[in-house]
Structure formats: structure tokens, C-alpha cells
Design an enzyme around this catalytic site. Structure first.
Site, PDB file in Angstrom:
ATOM      1  CD  GLU A 196      -3.650  -6.202   3.144  1.00 25.58           C
ATOM      2  OE1 GLU A 196      -4.593  -5.480   3.581  1.00 25.58           O
ATOM      3  OE2 GLU A 196      -2.450  -5.968   3.362  1.00 25.58           O
ATOM      4  CD  GLU A 198      -3.097  -1.143   2.098  1.00 27.23           C
ATOM      5  OE1 GLU A 198      -3.025  -0.319   3.042  1.00 27.23           O
ATOM      6  OE2 GLU A 198      -4.047  -1.936   1.964  1.00 27.23           O
TER       7      GLU A 198
END
Length: 509
Positions: free
Chosen positions: A277, A160
């Protein structure tokens, strides 16, 4: 209610994208017994292919060890913990989906960290030393496990980077440089090793086009794309917990499908795509993870997610997880499909139900998936459709009627049903009824384990012209698995159940 007529001919093959990968807490936690016992249970009942988590290069795994002593200065790469972790995974039949991060303190350019365990999220102060570290990790893996094995491991660059919490300044320029250096270091070991990214969080659509332009302009290798998907709104914190609004489960499928459209016409088009995820909430302390709603909301995603991506990794397999400090109670809204001490949550049973499905898809609807295996067993996964927070509560009942094919010339079929919901197969519900004990006693743990088991029932149903009629009533947030086996009656002619003392009711008639 008119039944849905399930075709006899397969419409497709069931994709394994739903269990290709699963998430884990930071890698150091893999050294703990509760973690190891939980992974063994998950593998025995579900059988994931890959495992991905943060912190391989963080200090608590101890790979990067600079030294300056007694006239000697350099860097030693230590794999004492890493080997134990990977060995234990491979021993359970699960491979690493390698996330290359976070930054070891001895190589970090700054002191910004994330999480209670302080993962460093700054760029390397020396990209050559970072490349040497990555190369050392990959070479060690090849030396220990063999090139053919490591060629099956994806290497994902960071986590991220579009968020300031996970990458200093959320700088695209700095991430693209890191990606280029990392990809080159991986490929230097062997050109056929898989490397990819950018591992971005939801809401980062503006990263795809610049990433595509960068790798095209610099001829940087990209073997797969990765990103994350969640359905939650702003956090509403309370002490040791968080509540959030939720969007509909369809939002996850929409997020899965979006990148392929955004990279169309670029060099990234057509690459394997992995959601590394996904869940409802992105918080590790949101009670929704422990509920039956979680299972009902994830069910349609498991049934259809493989239409859009090559894998989608549930975050995470167990609650041995410490992003927001050490949990304060056995149930705490943790990400895991298993709670501490291997307490099965409803979403665990959803995955275990999926693992019992057949390989041929006969039909898929908004509330069901029907498959058949090579032995002729038909399996039905059914769930109550759920909405988002703004849609209001679901009704107490959901009706489904199916006409399913039964082969082998059988005149009867054996129907075995397993279900979880607000009460059945719900340790969280039992825990609340016990008064929410933060540290359950041995007896309370036994009760919670018993309460976590799915409710099961069985029956014999008639087969008419090769079909059996199923009438299913699902409770609120229920997920159910129905297994239908054709029956070949082998009852000897001399048996008479009506003569058994306390004979079954069906024999008495």
C-alpha cells in the site's frame, strides 16, 4: 535556460515495479458493476499485474462456514463468491496478490472489528483450524487454476499487525505465531508457493529485527517482505471528510528504501520487497486524493520507486471502497485513481501516461523521465515538483527545456503533448464549479467525464543534428506526457496546401 541534454544511449531499463500491483477495496466489492467496469478501464489503459485487498477470509466472502445441525458438526469451505472474484480478475489479465485476512467470525477469538464493514482483527481461537482454512483456500486455488498459475501468486499474512486497529493488541508474539502457522499451511500445499509479510504500516521499524530473529530461530519460510508507506500527519476530521498535513514525496522513496537497510545482515536480506500500500494520505476521505497535487506528488515516486523495491501498490484503483461507511458524494476524497462511475482523476492519467512510456530510460531528473521504445519514439513524462505542507504553495509555472535525440535521420519530429493539472484533465475541479453535486445528474456526469480528459496539443519541430529542442511550460501541479516521433515526409510533389480554400496559416506564408 540551458537545456538538459538527454543522452542517446539508454542508461537503464524502465522497471515495471510501478504497475506490478495495485490496491482494491475489500474483496466482496468486486461483485459490483461499478467496480468491475472500473477495473476493466484500468486494465485497458494501464494494465496492472496484481491486485491486493482486504477481506478474503471475512464473512461477506463466505469461505469459512461452520455448521452444527441435525447431528452433523464441522466446517464447510464455500468458494461461491471467491471464485467469481478471482475469475473476473484473471479474465482482465490481473492476478491476486493474496492477503490472508481478516478473521472469519466462526474462528475469531474475540469481537474486535475494524471499519464500517466490521472486519474481525483478533487471532484465531484455534490455530489448527486456521491452518486448515488457509490450506483449503490454497488447495482450492491450485485445483481451480493450476499449480503453475498459483505459484505466481504471493500470499501475504495479514495487514498492518503493528496497529491495534488491525491486530488485537498489536502483539508481535501473536502475529509471529500466526505467521508461522500460516506459512506452514501454504507450504504444505506446495513448497514453491510464495508466502511473506509482515505487511506493517509506516513507523514500525522496530518490527523488522524481531521478525528476522523469529524466522531465523524457528526456521520459518519467508519468500518476500511487505510493508506500507504514506506521507500524512495527524487527522483533522470534519463531517464526512479529513484533512491532513503532508510530507514531501521524497518521504515515500525514503520509506521504500528503509527496510533493506534494517534487515541487512539477517536472513531477510536480499528478499523481494513489496510495498503493498502507498499513497499520500492513509485516509479514505481526504480530498487530496482527488486533486492534481496528488498526481504531481506521485509522479517522482513512479519514476524512481523501482530503484528500491520490487513493487509498490497504489492504494487504490477505484473509489468503490467503504472503510468509513458508504461515501456521501461522488467525490469524497476516496483512495481511488478512478472515482465512482469511472471518473478519471489526475493520478489515473499519470499512470496511463506511464503505461505509454518506452522501455529504455534515457534520462531521469527531479522533474522528468525520458524513455524510448523499440520504434524510436521518445517519451517525456514531466511534472511540477511539489513539496510538503510546510513548504508552502508551488508557483504557477514551471519551466523545463530538454534536448532530446531523434533517430532515423529525420529532419522534423512530430510532438504530441497530453497534460493534466489544476484545470485540464481535472473532473474534481469541474465538480466544484458545478456546485459539488452529491449525486450528479446524467448530464452532469457527462460534463464531468468530458472535463476529466487530458488537454492535448501537437506540433512539428525541427530536428538539427539528430536532436529536437523541447521547451515545456507546466502549470501548477501539472503532469504532462510528450511523445516525439521522427517524421518521414511522404507528401507528393504535386500537393500545394496554399491552394486550399481557407488554407492553413503555415501554408499561406
Amino acid at each position: 535556460m540551458t537545456p538538459v541534454v538527454v543522452p542517446d544511449a539508454p542508461a537503464a531499463t524502465l522497471s515495471d515495479a510501478w504497475r506490478r500491483c495495485v490496491g482494491t477495496g475489500r474483496l466482496n466489492l468486486a461483485l459490483r458493476r461499478d467496480y468491475q467496469d472500473s477495473l476493466a478501464l484500468v486494465q485497458s489503459e494501464i494494465g496492472f499485474r496484481y491486485l491486493r485487498g482486504h477481506g478474503l477470509l471475512s464473512d461477506d466472502v463466505g469461505i469459512h462456514r461452520p455448521y452444527d445441525a441435525a447431528g452433523h458438526r464441522g466446517t464447510r469451505y464455500s468458494f461461491t463468491y471467491a471464485d467469481q472474484i478471482v475469475d473476473s480478475w484473471l479474465g482482465l489479465g490481473i492476478k491476486p496478490f493474496v492477503e490472508l485476512g481478516f478473521m472469519p467470525s466462526g474462528l475469531a477469538s474475540g469481537d474486535q472489528t475494524v471499519f464500517w464493514w466490521k472486519g474481525n482483527v483478533t487471532p484465531p481461537r484455534d490455530h489448527r483450524e486456521w491452518a486448515a482454512l488457509v490450506g483449503a483456500v490454497v488447495r482450492h486455488a491450485v485445483d481451480r487454476y493450476g499449480l503453475e498459475e498459483v505459484r505466481t501468486w504471493p500470499f501475504e499474512v495479514w495487514n498492518e499487525p503493528n496497529l491495534v486497529h488491525f491486530w488485537e493488541g498489536a502483539s508481535q508474539e501473536a502475529y509471529f505465531r500466526l505467521y508461522e502457522v500460516t506459512a506452514a499451511a501454504v507450504k504444505e500445499v506446495d513448497a514453491s508457493l510464495q508466502v511473506g509479510g509482515p505487511a506493517i504500516s509506516p513507523g514500525a521499524d522496530d518490527w523488522w529485527e524481531p521478525f528476522a530473529r523469529f524466522v531465523e530461530a524457528r526456521d520459518v519460510p519467508v519468500d518476500f517482505l511487505s510493508f506500507h508507506a504514506y506521507t500524512t500527519g495527524p487527522a483533522q476530521p470534519v463531517p464526512f471528510g479529513t484533512y491532513q498535513t503532508l510530507r514531501r514525496p521524497q518521504s515515500l522513496l525514503d520509506q521504500f528504501a528503509a527496510p533493506a537497510k534494517l534487515v541487512a545482515g539477517t536472513r531477510l536480506e536480499g528478499l523481494p520487497t513489496h510495498v503493498t500500500e502507498f499513497s499520500t494520505s492513509y485516509r479514505p476521505d481526504n480530498p487530496v486524493h482527488d486533486t492534481a497535487y496528488q498526481a504531481a506528488s506521485v509522479a517522482p515516486v513512479l519514476a524512481a520507486g523501482g530503484d528500491h523495491v520490487d513493487s509498490f501498490s497504489y492504494w487504490t484503483f477505484c473509489d468503490v471502497f467503504e472503510e468509513e461507511n458508504i461515501p456521501t458524494s461522488v467525490f469524497h476524497g476516496g483512495f481511488g485513481m478512478l472515482g465512482h462511475r469511472q471518473l478519471r482523476k489526475p493520478v489515473f492519467h499519470l499512470y496511463a501516461f506511464m503505461a505509454r512510456m518506452g522501455g529504455d530510460v534515457l534520462h531521469r531528473g527531479e522533474d522528468h523521465l525520458v524513455t524510448r521504445d523499440g520504434a524510436g519514439r521518445v517519451t517525456v513524462l514531466a511534472w511540477q515538483p511539489v513539496g510538503g505542507t510546510d513548504d508552502g504553495d508551488e508557483p504557477d509555472r514551471h519551466e523545463l527545456r530538454l534536448s532530446v535525440p531523434v533517430g532515423g535521420g529525420a529532419t522534423t519530429a512530430y510532438v504530441h503533448r497530453s497534460r493534466v493539472g489544476e484545470h485540464d484533465g481535472n473532473a474534481f475541479s469541474a465538480w466544484r464549479e458545478l456546485g459539488r453535486p452529491a449525486s450528479p445528474t446524467a448530464r452532469q456526469l457527462d460534463l464531468l467525464h468530458e472535463a476529466s480528459a487530458p488537454a492535448r496539443e501537437h506540433a512539428s519541430v525541427p530536428v538539427t543534428e539528430g536532436r529536437a529542442d523541447l521547451r515545456l511550460t507546466l502549470g501548477r501541479h501539472e503532469v504532462t506526457l510528450v511523445e516525439i516521433d521522427p517524421v518521414r515526409d511522404e507528401t507528393p510533389a504535386w500537393l500545394d496546401d496554399a491552394r486550399i480554400v481557407g488554407r492553413p496559416a503555415e501554408a499561406a506564408g
